[in-house]
Scaffold this motif. Structure first.
Motif, short mmCIF file in Angstrom:
data_model
loop_
_atom_site.label_atom_id
_atom_site.label_comp_id
_atom_site.label_asym_id
_atom_site.label_seq_id
_atom_site.Cartn_x
_atom_site.Cartn_y
_atom_site.Cartn_z
N ASP A 239 0.81 -1.22 0.00
CA ASP A 239 0.00 0.00 0.00
C ASP A 239 0.85 1.27 0.00
O ASP A 239 0.49 2.27 -0.64
CB ASP A 239 -0.93 0.00 1.22
CG ASP A 239 -1.99 -1.08 1.14
OD1 ASP A 239 -2.06 -1.76 0.09
OD2 ASP A 239 -2.75 -1.25 2.11
N ALA A 244 -2.82 3.18 -5.83
CA ALA A 244 -4.02 2.35 -5.68
C ALA A 244 -3.70 0.98 -6.24
O ALA A 244 -2.75 0.79 -7.02
CB ALA A 244 -5.22 2.97 -6.37
N LYS A 259 -6.84 -1.77 -2.98
CA LYS A 259 -6.73 -0.47 -2.32
C LYS A 259 -7.26 0.56 -3.30
O LYS A 259 -6.65 0.80 -4.34
CB LYS A 259 -5.28 -0.16 -1.95
CG LYS A 259 -5.06 1.26 -1.45
CD LYS A 259 -3.58 1.62 -1.39
CE LYS A 259 -3.38 3.09 -1.05
NZ LYS A 259 -1.94 3.48 -1.06
N THR A 261 -9.25 4.48 -4.21
CA THR A 261 -9.42 5.88 -3.82
C THR A 261 -10.67 6.41 -4.52
O THR A 261 -11.22 5.73 -5.40
CB THR A 261 -8.19 6.72 -4.23
OG1 THR A 261 -8.13 6.80 -5.67
CG2 THR A 261 -6.90 6.08 -3.71
#
Length: 704
Positions: A239, A244, A259, A261
Motif C-alpha cells: 500500500d 491504488a 486499495k 481511492t
C-alpha cells in the motif's frame, strides 16, 4: 511507315469483305434519348439506314432483328422507348461470398455474444455496443460526385448499375468486421485454432464482487494465500508503494485484496444503473458518472467512432473532427466499413464491442488535474488480473472453455503525472491445483487511455499467464530410430499442455488529447498461452504530443503470437519513437506489424521505429513489417527491421573469459530484453536479487 502499313491492312480487309459479299453497318447510332438534341439531329442526318438482314448476323457479328429495327428508327429520327435497367436487390447477395469457415467464425462469435435476454453489467454502454454489433451496414451505392465538388477524387470505384452491392469481407452478418483467415490483419494469426475452441462458458456470478472466504486452511486464510501467490509472482505492491491497487480474480473485483481511492476505483453494475433500471442498488450507488466517462467507454477502435477524441487544429481557425475525412479527399481512409479501410485496420472493433457487452466491471483510473505534476516516477496504480485453472466457471462440460473480458479506463488530467501498471498472472501452478478442473480461457481485454494537456502517463503491461512452454520442441532427434523408448518427445508434451488452448487478446486504445501530452508504454508478453495478440493504437491529436512505445514478445514451444501497433500522427509538431523486440524459439511463430500514419495536417512530425528479432532455433518463424504512410510533406521519419540469431562472436568473447555457453547465452538474451524492461517502473521491476523480480522471471523463461 507504320501508318502506311496499317492503312494497307485496312484496305486489304475491306477488299476481303467486299469479295465475300458481306454487308456491314457503317455506324452505330444510340437512341435519341441518350444523346443531346444537336447530336441526335446530326446523327440522324448523316447515318445511312442500316441493313436489317446481313451475312454478319449468321456468324454472330451483326445486330439481331430488334436491334436493327431500333437502329433504323434512330436513323429515321423516330424516338424509341428505352427499357429501364433492372434494379438488383443487393440484400439477396449479402451472404453470397460466405465460405463455410466464415460461417463457423460467425457462429463462434455469436456464442460469445450471447442472446439479448442475458444480463449485462455496463448499462447503456452494453446496449449501445450490442446495437453496433447487430446493425448490418447499409448496402448502397456511393454517390457519383461532380468534379466541382470538394469531396471529388479520381481515386474511386463504383459498381455497375446492374451489379449487386456486396458488403466488405467480414461484414456479411454483423455490423463490425469479423475475423477472416485470409484478411490482411488476421493473415498471420491462428484464427482456425482460436475458433476451434469453445469459449462460451460463463464465469459464476460475474458482475458481482468476489468475497473471499476467511476460513483458515492449511496455508492460512484465502486472502493471505492469494496475496502470497501474487508476491511470489512479483506483481504485488504494498500500500505504501502504490497509489491504488485494483485486484480482479477470474474477472470479479476483489475488495479484500484491493486499495481504492475516490478517483481510482472499480465501476460495478450499480454505477451504470439508470433511472429506469430495475436494480434496487441504484439508489445506493456512488455519485453518477460524468458524461466524459460514458463517452470514453462508448468509443470503438479502428475508426468505428468517427469523431476524434479532441479537435485538431488546422490552419488559423479551422479544426478537424472527423477521422474518416483526414487528408481528404485523395488520401483519406473513408468509411470504416469499406474494404479499403478494413484492409488497414487492426481487426479489434468487434472484440472491443464484445468486451463492452460482456464485461462485468470497469477499472477506472481518473487522475485529477495537477496530481503529482512534475514528478518523474510517481507511485503506480496497479491493476492485477489473476486467473485460476477453471476461471471461476463450475458449470458446463469439461471441454467448454470460458471467456473473460477485463476492462480498464485511464484518464490523465491536465498537468498530472500518472503511472498505470497492468499485470496478468496465473494463481494456480498446474491444472489440478486445489482439485480444480482446467478450462480453456479466452482473455478479451480492452484498455482505453486518454492523456490531456501537459500530462505525463507511463503505462506498463505485463502478460505472464499460461505457464512456461516446453523446451526442445525444435529438435528432430525423436523422429529417427536412434531415439530411446524411454525418451519423451517434447512435441508430444507441448501438444498436451493445457494452456496451449488459451487465447489472449488485448486491445489498447490511446488518445493524447491535450497539447504537450506524453504517453510512454512498455508492453511485455512473457506468457505461455497458445495464442496471444496485442493491438495498440496511439492517436496524437494535439500539437506537441508525444508517444513512446517499447515492446518485447517472447515466444517458444508451438506458440502463435502477434503484435500490432498503429501510431497515428494527426496534429502538427507531434513526435513518436518505437522499439519492438521479439525473441522466438522452438517451433513458435511470431509476427509484428507496426504502422505509422502521418496525416496531411501533421506537418513537422518526427517519428522513429525499429524492430529487432532474434530467432533461437531453425524451426521458429517471424514476420516483421514496419511501415510508414506519410501524407504530409514536412516530416522526419525513419523505420527499420532486423532479424538474426545470437552473435557467435559475442558468445565466443564471453566463453573465452571463462563463462560457460549456457550462462553466456542467458546474458546476451537478457541484455536484449533489458532495454524494454528498464521502461517498467522500478517498483514493479523489484530487487534483482530476488527470484520474484522481473529480471529473474525473464531469465527463467529465457532459459527454457
Amino acid at each position: 511507315m507504320r501508318i502506311m502499313a496499317s492503312s494497307s491492312l485496312l484496305l486489304l480487309g475491306v477488299a476481303l469483305l467486299e469479295s465475300s459479299h458481306l454487308f456491314v453497318v457503317t455506324a452505330f447510332v444510340p437512341s435519341s434519348s441518350l444523346l443531346p438534341a444537336a447530336a441526335t439531329t446530326h446523327a440522324a442526318r448523316s447515318a445511312p439506314a442500316p441493313t436489317t438482314t446481313t451475312h454478319l448476323n449468321a456468324i454472330g457479328l451483326g445486330p439481331d432483328e430488334d436491334e436493327a429495327a431500333a437502329l433504323a428508327s434512330a436513323a429515321a429520327g423516330v424516338a424509341t422507348e428505352v427499357s429501364p435497367q433492372e434494379v438488383v436487390n443487393s440484400e439477396e447477395y449479402r451472404t453470397s461470398r460466405l465460405t463455410r469457415q466464415d460461417e463457423i467464425i460467425d457462429e463462434w462469435y455469436a456464442s460469445l455474444l450471447g442472446s439479448s435476454d442475458e444480463p449485462t453489467h455496463l448499462g447503456r454502454i452494453s446496449q449501445e455496443a450490442r446495437r453496433r454489433i447487430l446493425t448490418l451496414p447499409e448496402l448502397k451505392r456511393a454517390p457519383i460526385l461532380p468534379r466541382e465538388d470538394e469531396s471529388w477524387t479520381p481515386y474511386q470505384s463504383n459498381a455497375l448499375p446492374t451489379s449487386a452491392i456486396l458488403p466488405a469481407y467480414g461484414l456479411e452478418q454483423y455490423g463490425l468486421p469479423m475475423p477472416r483467415k485470409n484478411a490482411e490483419t488476421w493473415r498471420h494469426f491462428d484464427v482456425v485454432g482460436m475458433i476451434g475452441t469453445d469459449y462460451s462458458g460463463l464465469i459464476d456470478d460475474i458482475g458481482t464482487d468476489l468475497v473471499l472466504d476467511d476460513d483458515d486452511d492449511d496455508d492460512g486464510t484465502v486472502v493471505e494465500t492469494y496475496k502470497a501467490k501474487m508476491i511470489e509472482r512479483g506483481v504485488w505492491i504494498d500500500d505504501d508503494s502504490c497509489t491504488a491497487r485494483l485486484v480482479y480474480v477470474d474477472g470479479r473485483y476483489c475488495p479484500a485484496l484491493s486499495k481504492s481511492t475516490p478517483d481510482i476505483r472499480n465501476l460495478s453494475s450499480d454505477d451504470f444503473a439508470t433511472d429506469d433500471s430495475s436494480s434496487s442498488a441504484s439508489a445506493s450507488s456512488s455519485s453518477p458518472l460524468r458524461e466524459e466517462i460514458i463517452t470514453c467507454l462508448n468509443r470503438l477502435p479502428d475508426g468505428f467512432t468517427d469523431e476524434l477524441a479532441a479537435e485538431v487544429p488546422s490552419g488559423d481557425t479551422d479544426h478537424l473532427t472527423s477521422l474518416k475525412s483526414l487528408s481528404g479527399p485523395d488520401h483519406n481512409v473513408g468509411e470504416p466499413i469499406s474494404q479499403f479501410a478494413i484492409n488497414n485496420q487492426q481487426g479489434t472493433a468487434c472484440f472491443a464491442a464484445l468486451n463492452s457487452v460482456r464485461a462485468g466491471a470497469v477499472a477506472l483510473m481518473d487522475v485529477a488535474p495537477g496530481t503529482d505534476g512534475g514528478i518523474d516516477e510517481p507511485k503506480p496504480t496497479l491493476i492485477i488480473n489473476a486467473q485460476t485453472s477453471n476461471m471461476g466457471c463450475t458449470a458446463g462440460a469439461a471441454a467448454t472453455g470460458v471467456a473473460c473480458h477485463p476492462r480498464v479506463l485511464a484518464i490523465a488530467g491536465e498537468g498530472c503525472s500518472a503511472s498505470l501498471v497492468q499485470s496478468y498472472i496465473d494463481l494456480d501452478d498446474d491444472a489440478d491445483d486445489d482439485g480444480k478442473e482446467f478450462k480453456a480461457k479466452l482473455n478479451n481485454g480492452f484498455t482505453q487511455v486518454f492523456v490531456k494537456g501537459s500530462a505525463n502517463m507511463t503505462h506498463a503491461y505485463l502478460e505472464e499467464t499460461g505457464g512456461i512452454v516446453t523446451s526442445g520442441v525444435e529438435h528432430t532427434d525423436f523422429d529417427g530410430d536412434d531415439a530411446s523408448s524411454d525418451d519423451v518427445d517434447p512435441r508430444e508434451v507441448e501438444a498436451k499442455r493445457p494452456a496451449l488452448r488459451n487465447t489472449h487478446l488485448e486491445t489498447i486504445d490511446v488518445h493524447v488529447t491535450g497539447d504537450d501530452g506524453r504517453y510512454k508504454a512498455a508492453i511485455m508478453g512473457l506468457g505461455g498461452n497458445g495464442r496471444s495478440r496485442v493491438a495498440l493504437t496511439a492517436s496524437l491529436l494535439r500539437p506537441g504530443s508525444h508517444a513512446s512505445l517499447n515492446g518485447f514478445i517472447l515466444a517458444g514451444g508451438t506458440q502463435r503470437t502477434e503484435t500490432k501497433t498503429n501510431i497515428h500522427h494527426i496534429a502538427q509538431g507531434t513526435t513518436s519513437e518505437q522499439t519492438q523486440r521479439n525473441m522466438v524459439g522452438g517451433r513458435a511463430t511470431s509476427s509484428f506489424r507496426g504502422r505509422i500514419r502521418v496525416e496531411q495536417s501533421a506537418q513537422q512530425t518526427d517519428s522513429d521505429q525499429l524492430s529487432r528479432t532474434i530467432l533461437l532455433s531453425d524451426k521458429s518463424r517471424v514476420w516483421t513489417v514496419p511501415s510508414l504512410e506519410i501524407i504530409a510533406d514536412d516530416v522526419k521519419c525513419t523505420h527499420g527491421a532486423t532479424v538474426s540469431d545470437l552473435s557467435e562472436e559475442e558468445l565466443f568473447y564471453l566463453r573465452s573469459r571463462g563463462v560457460d555457453r549456457e550462462t553466456a547465452r542467458n546474458m546476451l538474451m537478457y541484455a536484449f530484453v533489458d532495454e524494454v524492461g528498464q521502461a517498467v517502473p522500478s517498483s514493479v521491476r523489484g530487487d534483482d536479487d530476488l527470484d520474484s523480480s522481473l529480471k529473474r522471471r525473464c531469465i527463467k523463461r529465457l532459459q527454457n
